[in-house]
Design an enzyme around this catalytic site. Structure first.
Site, PDB file in Angstrom:
ATOM      1  N   SER A 155       1.827  -1.478   4.658  1.00  0.00           N
ATOM      2  CA  SER A 155       1.937  -2.669   5.508  1.00  0.00           C
ATOM      3  C   SER A 155       3.402  -3.055   5.587  1.00  0.00           C
ATOM      4  CB  SER A 155       1.124  -3.811   4.890  1.00  0.00           C
ATOM      5  OG  SER A 155       1.447  -5.053   5.464  1.00  0.00           O
ATOM      6  N   TYR A 168      -1.717  -8.907  -2.119  1.00  0.00           N
ATOM      7  CA  TYR A 168      -1.611  -7.923  -1.038  1.00  0.00           C
ATOM      8  C   TYR A 168      -0.221  -7.308  -1.003  1.00  0.00           C
ATOM      9  CZ  TYR A 168      -2.036  -6.008   3.714  1.00  0.00           C
ATOM     10  OH  TYR A 168      -2.070  -5.187   4.811  1.00  0.00           O
TER      11      TYR A 168
END
Length: 271
Positions: A155, A168
């Site tokens: 990401s 995350y």
């Protein structure tokens, strides 16, 4: 379509919908047979709806329109033994494995002091352990095939700190490092390993429920909201944008690209 993956077999995790579905469709459209893996059950702690068996059925049906074989696997990337058994059976059916897209992942936004032990553990179990399990279950087949390509989905949060997403962000930096480490050790087998780093993508993970959760978390410190803004004037990108990058990395067009972190992030990691 240009047939970049003709004659090859690709495995994709998180394949029932979203980015995973698009990867399956793109690979099949480029001539590959595909092993489509998904949990098809409730994901832990997420605000968005989890995939169901019918979602995976839809992915398979759409991909088969390309005339390619698609083997669906309902499996949990957190379970190495179960995943390995399922993958071994699918590879035996299709005869080989040439590329892997470790796409499965979750995101649970929260302000730092609202992150529970369960949120942290669940995020690491799926995003880090699940990615490691995927490589461990598939890499031996690439060795047998004489080489191949592995793409680990990270990401923009694996390139630049994203506030209100500590678990995350931690997991996606770990995936980035994992890709580089596997690239080093698997290079002698002719296996390339790279990571892809999208900004927000138009999927269930980017749904209204998810955006509401991010907005709620950001109330803890509104000053930091600007860290989530893309350099290009777009709110997010499409699944096709990500699939384009993944196709390049699994195909022979990138035969000398390895240990690379490819940003498909509208500039957010530099802004």
């Amino acid at each position: 379509m240009s047939g970049l993956m003709r004659g090859k077999v690709v495995l994709v995790t998180g394949a029932a919908r979203g980015q995973g579905r698009e990867h399956v469709l793109r690979m099949a459209g480029e001539g590959a047979d595909v092993i489509a893996v998904d949990l098809c059950a409730t994901l832990p702690g997420v605000a968005y709806a989890s995939s169901e068996p019918t979602d995976l059925d839809t992915t398979v049906a759409l991909a088969e329109e390309s005339g390619q074989q698609v083997v669906p696997l309902v499996a949990d990337v957190r379970d190495l033994a179960g995943l390995r058994d399922a993958v071994d059976g699918a590879v035996e059916k299709l005869g080989r494995l040439d590329a892997v897209v470790a796409n499965a992942g979750i995101c649970i936004p929260s302000a730092w002091d609202q992150v529970t032990e369960e949120i942290f553990r669940d995020t690491m179990d799926v995003n880090v352990t699940g990615t490691w399990n995927t490589v461990m279950a598939t890499a031996p087949h690439l060795v047998t095939a004489g080489g191949g390509s592995i793409v680990l989905m990270s990401s923009s949060a694996g390139l630049k700190v994203q506030p209100f997403m500590i678990p995350y962000t931690t997991s996606k930096f770990a995936v980035r490092g994992m890709a580089k480490a596997f690239a080093a050790e698997l290079a002698r087998f002719g296996i390339r390993v790279n990571s892809v780093h999208p900004t927000g993508v138009d999927t269930a993970m980017g749904s209204r429920a998810m955006l509401t959760q991010v907005a709620k978390a950001s109330m803890a410190d509104p000053r930091l909201r600007g860290m989530l803004v893309n350099m290009q004037p777009v709110e997010g990108i499409s699944v096709e944008d990500v699939a384009n990058a993944v196709l390049f990395l699994v195909s022979d067009a990138s035969r000398h690209v390895t240990a690379h972190a490819m940003a498909v992030d509208a500039g957010v990691s530099e802004f």
